[in-house]
Motif scaffolding. Structure first.
Motif, PDB file in Angstrom:
ATOM      1  N   VAL A 157       0.863  -1.185   0.000  1.00 36.27           N
ATOM      2  CA  VAL A 157       0.000   0.000   0.000  1.00 36.27           C
ATOM      3  C   VAL A 157       0.904   1.241   0.000  1.00 36.27           C
ATOM      4  CG1 VAL A 157      -1.818   1.253   1.228  1.00 36.27           C
ATOM      5  CG2 VAL A 157      -1.797  -1.251   1.289  1.00 36.27           C
ATOM      6  N   VAL A 158       0.641   2.158  -0.933  1.00 39.19           N
ATOM      7  CA  VAL A 158       1.466   3.373  -1.019  1.00 39.19           C
ATOM      8  C   VAL A 158       0.567   4.599  -0.902  1.00 39.19           C
ATOM      9  CG1 VAL A 158       3.288   4.567  -2.303  1.00 39.19           C
ATOM     10  CG2 VAL A 158       2.954   2.133  -2.666  1.00 39.19           C
ATOM     11  N   VAL A 159       0.946   5.520  -0.009  1.00 42.60           N
ATOM     12  CA  VAL A 159       0.228   6.791   0.119  1.00 42.60           C
ATOM     13  C   VAL A 159       0.995   7.812  -0.714  1.00 42.60           C
ATOM     14  CG1 VAL A 159      -0.690   8.532   1.703  1.00 42.60           C
ATOM     15  CG2 VAL A 159      -0.414   6.176   2.492  1.00 42.60           C
ATOM     16  N   VAL A 160       0.317   8.400  -1.701  1.00 48.07           N
ATOM     17  CA  VAL A 160       0.973   9.383  -2.576  1.00 48.07           C
ATOM     18  C   VAL A 160       0.211  10.712  -2.495  1.00 48.07           C
ATOM     19  CG1 VAL A 160       2.017   7.678  -4.140  1.00 48.07           C
ATOM     20  CG2 VAL A 160      -0.258   8.466  -4.612  1.00 48.07           C
ATOM     21  N   PRO A 161       0.521  11.546  -1.519  1.00 47.43           N
ATOM     22  CA  PRO A 161      -0.231  12.801  -1.393  1.00 47.43           C
ATOM     23  C   PRO A 161       0.198  13.818  -2.449  1.00 47.43           C
ATOM     24  CG  PRO A 161       1.125  12.332   0.573  1.00 47.43           C
ATOM     25  CD  PRO A 161       1.597  11.448  -0.525  1.00 47.43           C
ATOM     26  N   LEU A 162      -0.732  14.577  -2.969  1.00 52.82           N
ATOM     27  CA  LEU A 162      -0.462  15.640  -3.956  1.00 52.82           C
ATOM     28  C   LEU A 162       0.424  15.133  -5.090  1.00 52.82           C
ATOM     29  CD1 LEU A 162      -1.044  17.250  -1.212  1.00 52.82           C
ATOM     30  CD2 LEU A 162       0.275  19.046  -2.216  1.00 52.82           C
ATOM     31  N   GLU A 163      -0.113  14.227  -5.810  1.00 52.92           N
ATOM     32  CA  GLU A 163       0.650  13.550  -6.844  1.00 52.92           C
ATOM     33  C   GLU A 163       0.456  14.241  -8.191  1.00 52.92           C
ATOM     34  OE1 GLU A 163       2.602  11.194  -6.118  1.00 52.92           O
ATOM     35  OE2 GLU A 163       2.924  10.074  -7.952  1.00 52.92           O
ATOM     36  N   ASP A 164       1.426  14.057  -9.113  1.00 50.82           N
ATOM     37  CA  ASP A 164       1.340  14.747 -10.401  1.00 50.82           C
ATOM     38  C   ASP A 164       0.617  13.956 -11.483  1.00 50.82           C
ATOM     39  OD1 ASP A 164       4.204  13.797  -9.595  1.00 50.82           O
ATOM     40  OD2 ASP A 164       3.708  13.060 -11.590  1.00 50.82           O
TER      41      ASP A 164
END
Ligand code: PTJ
Length: 254
Positions: A157-164
């Motif tokens: 599981v990966v949390v990617v905040p404010l991703e492009d």
């Protein structure tokens, strides 16, 4: 930092903006990160600058998913390091996730400044810092393809905040579950993540920490039920409807 009077009607929003500007001055935030903040602010305005019911629902699903994860990782970029370094570390401790610095606008000096800030705020281990441990995530051409062998590469599981935008699909194709914070419910990342928290990360992260703490006492089965009952597409639709309703209300007042 510019003094923002508490009485200012838009004080909260202006304070978030100041955090970004100060993060830029300290070398944490990319120039483009300031533009990303502007886009976020516009969507926040349309959402009513508060955590919607749909966002609370996504936060609950994200907490359940993170508690069920075997190898969760939180990806850190410049904006996150400037906006909520303490909170992101608190979250990583709560859900036993690793922290990995991963930049779109890759820059060694900025990476070092981010690491320094994370350490100052209590982070012990930070991945993405040792080139001997780096490898490539297939299906992505940007600098974000460089990931840590012991972090994002093997995460479930990966949390990617404010991703492009271009990494979420690559992570999904690699079999990972992706959680994001994104104020724009229409963005590619929002549309391709498994769980999208359509809220300002500065508000939602504290709620995610609290929800993870609360759900940590629940049985596996009830966590599974929360995850399977969550439908990201439906949740995004609810957020778009919220924007539409807010605009309709404003149009009537005007
Ligand atoms: O530090 P780097 O080099 O990794 O670069 C980070 C940025 C954010 C500059 C990079 O990932 C980027 O360019 O992102 P985008 O494509 O501008 O997308 C960022 C998304 O986050 C947009 O959909 C914004 O609406 C959203 N956003 C901006 N500020 C916030 C936000 N979502 C939640 N909370 C915010 N405070």
């Amino acid at each position: 930092m510019t003094l923002i009077p508490k009485s200012h009607p838009r004080a909260k929003s202006l304070l978030i903006r100041e955090k970004l500007v100060s993060g830029f001055d300290k070398g944490l935030v990319a120039k483009e990160g300031l533009l990303a903040q502007g886009r976020g602010e516009a969507f926040d305005y349309l959402l009513g600058e508060k955590t919607t019911k749909a966002a609370k629902h996504a936060i609950k699903a994200a907490a359940a998913q993170l508690l069920q994860a075997q190898r969760p990782v939180i990806s850190i970029n410049g904006n996150i390091a400037a906006l909520c370094p303490k909170e992101v570390i608190k979250l990583s401790k709560q859900i036993k996730a690793k922290l990995e610095v991963n930049l779109f606008y890759s820059n060694e000096k900025r990476k070092q400044a981010i690491i320094k800030t994370l350490k100052k705020n209590g982070a012990k281990e930070i991945l993405g810092t040792n080139s001997a441990n780096s490898t490539r995530l297939p299906g992505i051409d940007s600098a974000r393809r460089v990931v840590d062998k012991n972090g994002i590469f093997v995460a479930d599981v990966v949390v990617v905040p404010l991703e492009d935008g271009d990494r979420t699909m690559a992570l999904r194709n690699a079999g990972k579950t992706v959680i994001t914070f994104d104020l724009n419910p229409l963005s590619r990342t929002s549309q391709t993540a498994n769980i999208t928290i359509v809220d300002n990360v500065t508000r939602a992260i504290e709620l995610l920490i609290a929800e993870s703490k609360r759900l940590a006492k629940k049985k596996e089965k009830s966590l599974e039920k929360i995850i399977t009952n969550f439908d990201n597409k439906k949740n995004l639709t609810e957020n778009v409807i919220q924007i539409k309703n807010n605009l309709t209300r404003r149009a009537r007042i005007a």
